[in-house]
Scaffold this active site. Structure first.
Site, PDB file in Angstrom:
ATOM      1  N   SER A 136       0.855  -1.179   0.000  1.00 47.01           N
ATOM      2  CA  SER A 136       0.000   0.000   0.000  1.00 47.01           C
ATOM      3  C   SER A 136       0.895   1.235   0.000  1.00 47.01           C
ATOM      4  O   SER A 136       1.717   1.404   0.900  1.00 47.01           O
ATOM      5  CB  SER A 136      -0.881  -0.036   1.254  1.00 47.01           C
ATOM      6  N   LYS A 162      -1.280  -1.089  -4.354  1.00 52.16           N
ATOM      7  CA  LYS A 162      -2.443  -0.272  -3.989  1.00 52.16           C
ATOM      8  C   LYS A 162      -1.939   1.142  -3.753  1.00 52.16           C
ATOM      9  O   LYS A 162      -0.923   1.331  -3.105  1.00 52.16           O
ATOM     10  CB  LYS A 162      -3.077  -0.857  -2.724  1.00 52.16           C
ATOM     11  N   LYS A 164      -3.030   5.147  -2.506  1.00 50.14           N
ATOM     12  CA  LYS A 164      -4.015   5.987  -1.835  1.00 50.14           C
ATOM     13  C   LYS A 164      -4.433   7.085  -2.804  1.00 50.14           C
ATOM     14  O   LYS A 164      -3.575   7.657  -3.499  1.00 50.14           O
ATOM     15  CB  LYS A 164      -3.383   6.613  -0.591  1.00 50.14           C
ATOM     16  N   ASP A 189      -7.309   3.129  -2.885  1.00 50.32           N
ATOM     17  CA  ASP A 189      -7.971   3.241  -1.569  1.00 50.32           C
ATOM     18  C   ASP A 189      -8.200   4.714  -1.280  1.00 50.32           C
ATOM     19  O   ASP A 189      -7.250   5.500  -1.217  1.00 50.32           O
ATOM     20  CB  ASP A 189      -7.078   2.613  -0.496  1.00 50.32           C
ATOM     21  N   GLU A 214     -11.296   0.943  -2.924  1.00 48.13           N
ATOM     22  CA  GLU A 214     -11.530   0.681  -1.502  1.00 48.13           C
ATOM     23  C   GLU A 214     -12.099   1.926  -0.828  1.00 48.13           C
ATOM     24  O   GLU A 214     -11.564   3.029  -0.991  1.00 48.13           O
ATOM     25  CB  GLU A 214     -10.187   0.280  -0.876  1.00 48.13           C
ATOM     26  N   ASP A 239     -13.608  -1.100   3.741  1.00 46.40           N
ATOM     27  CA  ASP A 239     -12.647  -1.205   4.847  1.00 46.40           C
ATOM     28  C   ASP A 239     -13.303  -0.603   6.093  1.00 46.40           C
ATOM     29  O   ASP A 239     -13.966  -1.313   6.862  1.00 46.40           O
ATOM     30  CB  ASP A 239     -11.344  -0.478   4.429  1.00 46.40           C
ATOM     31  N   LYS A 263      -9.671  -6.407   8.692  1.00 44.20           N
ATOM     32  CA  LYS A 263      -8.562  -6.058   9.588  1.00 44.20           C
ATOM     33  C   LYS A 263      -8.983  -6.498  10.973  1.00 44.20           C
ATOM     34  O   LYS A 263      -9.994  -6.003  11.492  1.00 44.20           O
ATOM     35  CB  LYS A 263      -8.331  -4.552   9.598  1.00 44.20           C
ATOM     36  N   GLY A 291      -3.970  -4.103   6.406  1.00 43.68           N
ATOM     37  CA  GLY A 291      -2.942  -3.813   7.413  1.00 43.68           C
ATOM     38  C   GLY A 291      -3.118  -2.432   8.001  1.00 43.68           C
ATOM     39  O   GLY A 291      -3.864  -1.596   7.477  1.00 43.68           O
TER      40      GLY A 291
END
Ligand code: OSB
Ligand code: MG
Length: 368
Positions: A136, A162, A164, A189, A214, A239, A263, A291
């Protein structure tokens, strides 16, 4: 089993580089570690993944310490008899505060697996030993920096990337990545940075063959995600919205998402994670393990969880070296051909560097 002693350590670990998301940037990661012991003196370790401030969830490292001190640790020392599997029921009388619950619950699972002389992944019913690893990557200052980071992570072997995203750091960035890397497994995400007013922008993401988007919308907005998901071809993954099995069922019934990121810290530990995992498998939602920038201890727990059979997508469980100059476990978690291998030793399966934890700790407290 009964718990005779709980120790709490609070420290800060410096990330190799700051990690920026739509809700801010973190460089010094606060960490709360829990060590539990039974009467035999055997121990188990857990990690609380709350952040410094209430940005990802309402919990913070300080609220977790209070709830552990006043409610969870006394509950476990005075009322808990039996197996780790049943601890979730006992803790349910305390509302919310899942990261605090998870830290303690997972330490007790680790202890129980060590007492049974079994690796934790087997003890919870997992079977996979090689866990596919994704990475990520935070928001960067410039697109070139991001592309450079992606190329480094691909060289290291990560199986999917991934990134952000947030308003102003989305379409253009994804376009640049796809120009350089047309075929890599890629997902984004948003950490709730958008609203339904952004639907036409989010619809444009359908052109980039993303594995998923996400948490685009508000964490309480399952209905909004359901409306959005009907308009996109890119699967939506939730998430922050999934705090329990109840949220998961609602998301399924409403069609808010096709994919669930589990998670354990966010849902309260192994027992609720396993419930959600089993539900996803039964109804055909895809799932993977997310994570929270864990140390080697929390990372060991994520890996054990990810050994369960319905976790079919690459997880946000990267190698120790992606986060830390030096981890607090030995050997450190490392990547082999894009996978992290779970050891066969009891519990999470790695040595905990207790002396180093004690040196790094700002606060520690022992409960009997
Ligand atoms: O939204 O998945 C997230 C880290 C902190 C808080 C929230 C998130 C993340 C990550 C990092 O994406 C995943 C990792 O631990 O590598
Ligand atoms: Mg996320």
């Amino acid at each position: 089993m009964e718990i005779k002693e709980v120790e709490v350590y609070k420290l800060h670990m410096k990330l190799k580089e700051p990690f920026e998301t739509s809700f801010g940037s973190v460089h010094m990661r606060p960490v709360v570690l829990l060590r539990v012991r039974d009467k035999s003196g055997e121990e188990g370790w857990g990690e609380v993944v709350a952040g410094e401030g209430p940005w990802y969830s309402y919990e913070t490292i300080d609220t977790a310490l209070i709830v552990l001190d006043k409610y969870l640790i006394p509950l476990v020392l005075r009322k808990f008899k039996g197996s780790a599997r049943d601890l979730w029921n006992l803790m349910e009388r305390i509302r919310g505060h899942n990261t605090a619950k998870a830290g303690l619950e997972m330490a007790i699972w680790d202890l129980e697996a060590r007492l049974a002389n079994l690796p934790l992944y087997k003890y919870i019913g997992g079977s996979k030993r090689r866990i596919p690893s994704g990475v990520s990557i935070g928001v960067k200052k410039r697109i070139e920096d991001l592309i450079r980071d992606i190329s480094k992570r691909l060289e290291e072997g990560y199986l999917r990337i991934k990134i952000k995203i947030k308003p102003g750091w989305d379409l253009k960035v994804i376009k640049s990545i796809r120009k350089e890397y047309p075929d890599i497994p890629l997902q984004v995400d948003a950490n709730s940075a958008y609203t339904l007013k952004d639907t036409s922008l989010l619809k444009k993401l359908d052109n980039f063959d993303l594995l998923m988007i996400e948490q685009p919308l508000h964490y309480e907005d399952l209905v909004g995600h359901a409306i959005l998901s009907r308009k996109l071809t890119t699967p939506i993954c939730l998430d922050e919205s999934i705090r329990s099995i109840h949220d998961t069922r609602a998301a399924y019934i409403l069609n808010s998402a096709r994919i669930i990121n589990i998670k354990p810290g966010r849902v309260g530990g192994y027992t609720p994670s396993i419930m959600i995992h089993d539900f996803c498998g039964i109804v055909g939602m895809s799932t993977w393990v997310g994570g929270m920038l864990e140390t080697g201890i929390g990372r060991g727990h994520l890996l054990a969880l990810a050994s369960l059979k319905f976790f079919t997508l690459p997880n946000d469980i990267s190698a120790s070296s992606r986060y830390w100059e030096r981890d607090i476990v030995e050997p450190e978690w490392s990547l082999e051909d894009g996978y992290i291998e779970i050891p066969e030793s009891p519990g999470i399966g790695v040595d905990i560097l207790v002396d180093r934890i004690k040196i790094l700790s700002e606060v520690s407290k022992k409960y009997h």
